[in-house]
Design a protein around this motif. Structure first.
Motif, mmCIF file in Angstrom:
data_model
loop_
_atom_site.group_PDB
_atom_site.id
_atom_site.type_symbol
_atom_site.label_atom_id
_atom_site.label_comp_id
_atom_site.label_asym_id
_atom_site.label_seq_id
_atom_site.Cartn_x
_atom_site.Cartn_y
_atom_site.Cartn_z
ATOM 1 N N ILE A 84 55.378 56.176 50.126
ATOM 2 C CA ILE A 84 55.727 54.760 49.963
ATOM 3 C C ILE A 84 56.245 54.505 48.548
ATOM 4 O O ILE A 84 57.184 53.729 48.355
ATOM 5 C CB ILE A 84 54.540 53.859 50.337
ATOM 6 N N ASP A 85 55.670 55.171 47.551
ATOM 7 C CA ASP A 85 56.188 55.064 46.177
ATOM 8 C C ASP A 85 57.674 55.397 46.137
ATOM 9 O O ASP A 85 58.463 54.693 45.510
ATOM 10 C CB ASP A 85 55.459 56.031 45.236
ATOM 11 N N SER A 86 58.057 56.474 46.804
ATOM 12 C CA SER A 86 59.466 56.888 46.813
ATOM 13 C C SER A 86 60.338 55.831 47.466
ATOM 14 O O SER A 86 61.444 55.555 46.996
ATOM 15 C CB SER A 86 59.625 58.216 47.557
ATOM 16 N N TYR A 87 59.858 55.230 48.538
ATOM 17 C CA TYR A 87 60.612 54.183 49.234
ATOM 18 C C TYR A 87 60.769 52.944 48.353
ATOM 19 O O TYR A 87 61.853 52.358 48.280
ATOM 20 C CB TYR A 87 59.902 53.811 50.543
ATOM 21 N N GLU A 88 59.702 52.523 47.683
ATOM 22 C CA GLU A 88 59.740 51.283 46.893
ATOM 23 C C GLU A 88 60.728 51.375 45.738
ATOM 24 O O GLU A 88 61.335 50.388 45.370
ATOM 25 C CB GLU A 88 58.344 50.925 46.382
ATOM 26 N N GLY A 89 60.885 52.535 45.150
ATOM 27 C CA GLY A 89 61.909 52.740 44.134
ATOM 28 C C GLY A 89 61.570 52.200 42.757
ATOM 29 O O GLY A 89 60.471 51.715 42.498
ATOM 30 N N LYS A 93 56.550 48.504 40.562
ATOM 31 C CA LYS A 93 55.509 49.397 40.055
ATOM 32 C C LYS A 93 54.256 49.155 40.887
ATOM 33 O O LYS A 93 53.998 48.040 41.358
ATOM 34 C CB LYS A 93 55.247 49.195 38.568
ATOM 35 N N ARG A 94 53.501 50.227 41.082
ATOM 36 C CA ARG A 94 52.271 50.151 41.875
ATOM 37 C C ARG A 94 51.101 49.911 40.926
ATOM 38 O O ARG A 94 50.927 50.634 39.950
ATOM 39 C CB ARG A 94 52.075 51.444 42.661
ATOM 40 N N VAL A 95 50.315 48.870 41.226
ATOM 41 C CA VAL A 95 49.149 48.529 40.418
ATOM 42 C C VAL A 95 47.955 48.323 41.339
ATOM 43 O O VAL A 95 48.103 47.961 42.505
ATOM 44 C CB VAL A 95 49.389 47.260 39.565
ATOM 45 N N LYS A 96 46.761 48.549 40.807
ATOM 46 C CA LYS A 96 45.538 48.339 41.584
ATOM 47 C C LYS A 96 44.984 46.963 41.226
ATOM 48 O O LYS A 96 44.744 46.663 40.057
ATOM 49 C CB LYS A 96 44.514 49.431 41.308
ATOM 50 N N LEU A 97 44.831 46.121 42.260
ATOM 51 C CA LEU A 97 44.366 44.750 42.083
ATOM 52 C C LEU A 97 43.200 44.470 43.025
ATOM 53 O O LEU A 97 43.030 45.161 44.030
ATOM 54 C CB LEU A 97 45.511 43.771 42.371
ATOM 55 N N THR A 107 49.065 47.702 45.184
ATOM 56 C CA THR A 107 50.154 46.866 45.684
ATOM 57 C C THR A 107 51.334 47.040 44.745
ATOM 58 O O THR A 107 51.193 47.570 43.634
ATOM 59 C CB THR A 107 49.748 45.390 45.842
ATOM 60 N N TYR A 108 52.484 46.601 45.194
ATOM 61 C CA TYR A 108 53.702 46.753 44.401
ATOM 62 C C TYR A 108 54.125 45.406 43.848
ATOM 63 O O TYR A 108 54.203 44.423 44.576
ATOM 64 C CB TYR A 108 54.826 47.353 45.264
ATOM 65 N N ILE A 109 54.377 45.390 42.536
ATOM 66 C CA ILE A 109 54.847 44.185 41.858
ATOM 67 C C ILE A 109 56.143 44.535 41.128
ATOM 68 O O ILE A 109 56.506 45.709 41.020
ATOM 69 C CB ILE A 109 53.792 43.597 40.909
ATOM 70 N N ARG A 110 56.794 43.514 40.608
ATOM 71 C CA ARG A 110 58.038 43.746 39.877
ATOM 72 C C ARG A 110 57.761 44.594 38.636
ATOM 73 O O ARG A 110 56.859 44.317 37.863
ATOM 74 C CB ARG A 110 58.659 42.424 39.453
ATOM 75 N N LYS A 111 58.584 45.615 38.458
ATOM 76 C CA LYS A 111 58.500 46.427 37.253
ATOM 77 C C LYS A 111 59.162 45.652 36.133
ATOM 78 O O LYS A 111 60.294 45.205 36.271
ATOM 79 C CB LYS A 111 59.197 47.768 37.462
ATOM 80 N N GLU A 112 58.439 45.483 35.041
ATOM 81 C CA GLU A 112 58.987 44.738 33.904
ATOM 82 C C GLU A 112 60.049 45.569 33.228
ATOM 83 O O GLU A 112 59.914 46.779 33.074
ATOM 84 C CB GLU A 112 57.860 44.394 32.928
ATOM 85 N N GLU A 113 61.117 44.895 32.861
ATOM 86 C CA GLU A 113 62.219 45.598 32.197
ATOM 87 C C GLU A 113 61.858 45.868 30.745
ATOM 88 O O GLU A 113 61.164 45.088 30.108
ATOM 89 C CB GLU A 113 63.489 44.769 32.284
ATOM 90 N N GLU A 114 62.336 46.979 30.242
ATOM 91 C CA GLU A 114 62.102 47.350 28.844
ATOM 92 C C GLU A 114 62.698 46.290 27.916
ATOM 93 O O GLU A 114 63.745 45.741 28.191
ATOM 94 C CB GLU A 114 62.767 48.702 28.559
ATOM 95 N N GLY A 115 61.968 46.005 26.843
ATOM 96 C CA GLY A 115 62.462 45.078 25.851
ATOM 97 C C GLY A 115 62.121 43.632 26.130
ATOM 98 O O GLY A 115 62.497 42.751 25.367
ATOM 99 N N LEU A 116 61.417 43.340 27.222
ATOM 100 C CA LEU A 116 61.038 41.952 27.497
ATOM 101 C C LEU A 116 59.670 41.647 26.958
ATOM 102 O O LEU A 116 58.842 42.452 26.818
ATOM 103 C CB LEU A 116 61.066 41.683 29.011
#
Length: 116
Positions: A84-89, A93-97, A107-116
């Protein structure tokens, strides 16, 4: 002995899905089978108005602790989660909540962009 024994998958990981993973055809494509879960809620998060690629849902933290996302909680193997990690791309990012039930789940949340 030509008989092939089938060994059960060792399911040790909770994974919370609020989107496409609930689609049975996608489950078959990724994992080769239908997976079953239970309804669950994730408080303190909401679905972003800004979809990934303009199409895919993505969770983001909410300032309102009463906000929640409804979804499905699955129990999967480590190998399943890797697929599933490979599919999500790279946009997720996968985090434990902690879920409403108290279970800790990936679960998968938006990966924060570098520099933000």
């Amino acid at each position: 002995m030509s008989e092939h024994k089938r060994y059960p998958i060792k399911a040790t990981e909770y994974l919370f899905s609020y989107g496409s993973l609930q689609d049975i055809s996608l489950q078959h494509s990724l994992l080769g089978r239908t997976i079953h879960g239970i309804e669950e809620k994730l408080f303190g998060y909401k679905i972003s108005k800004d979809k990934i690629g303009g199409e895919f849902l993505v969770a983001e933290p909410s300032k309102n602790t009463e906000d929640y996302i409804s979804g499905v909680l699955y129990v999967l193997s480590h190998m399943d989660v890797s697929k599933i990690d490979s599919y999500e791309g790279p946009s997720y990012k996968r985090v434990k909540l902690t879920m409403d039930s108290g279970k800790k789940a990936w679960t998968y949340i938006r990966k924060e962009e570098e520099g933000l």
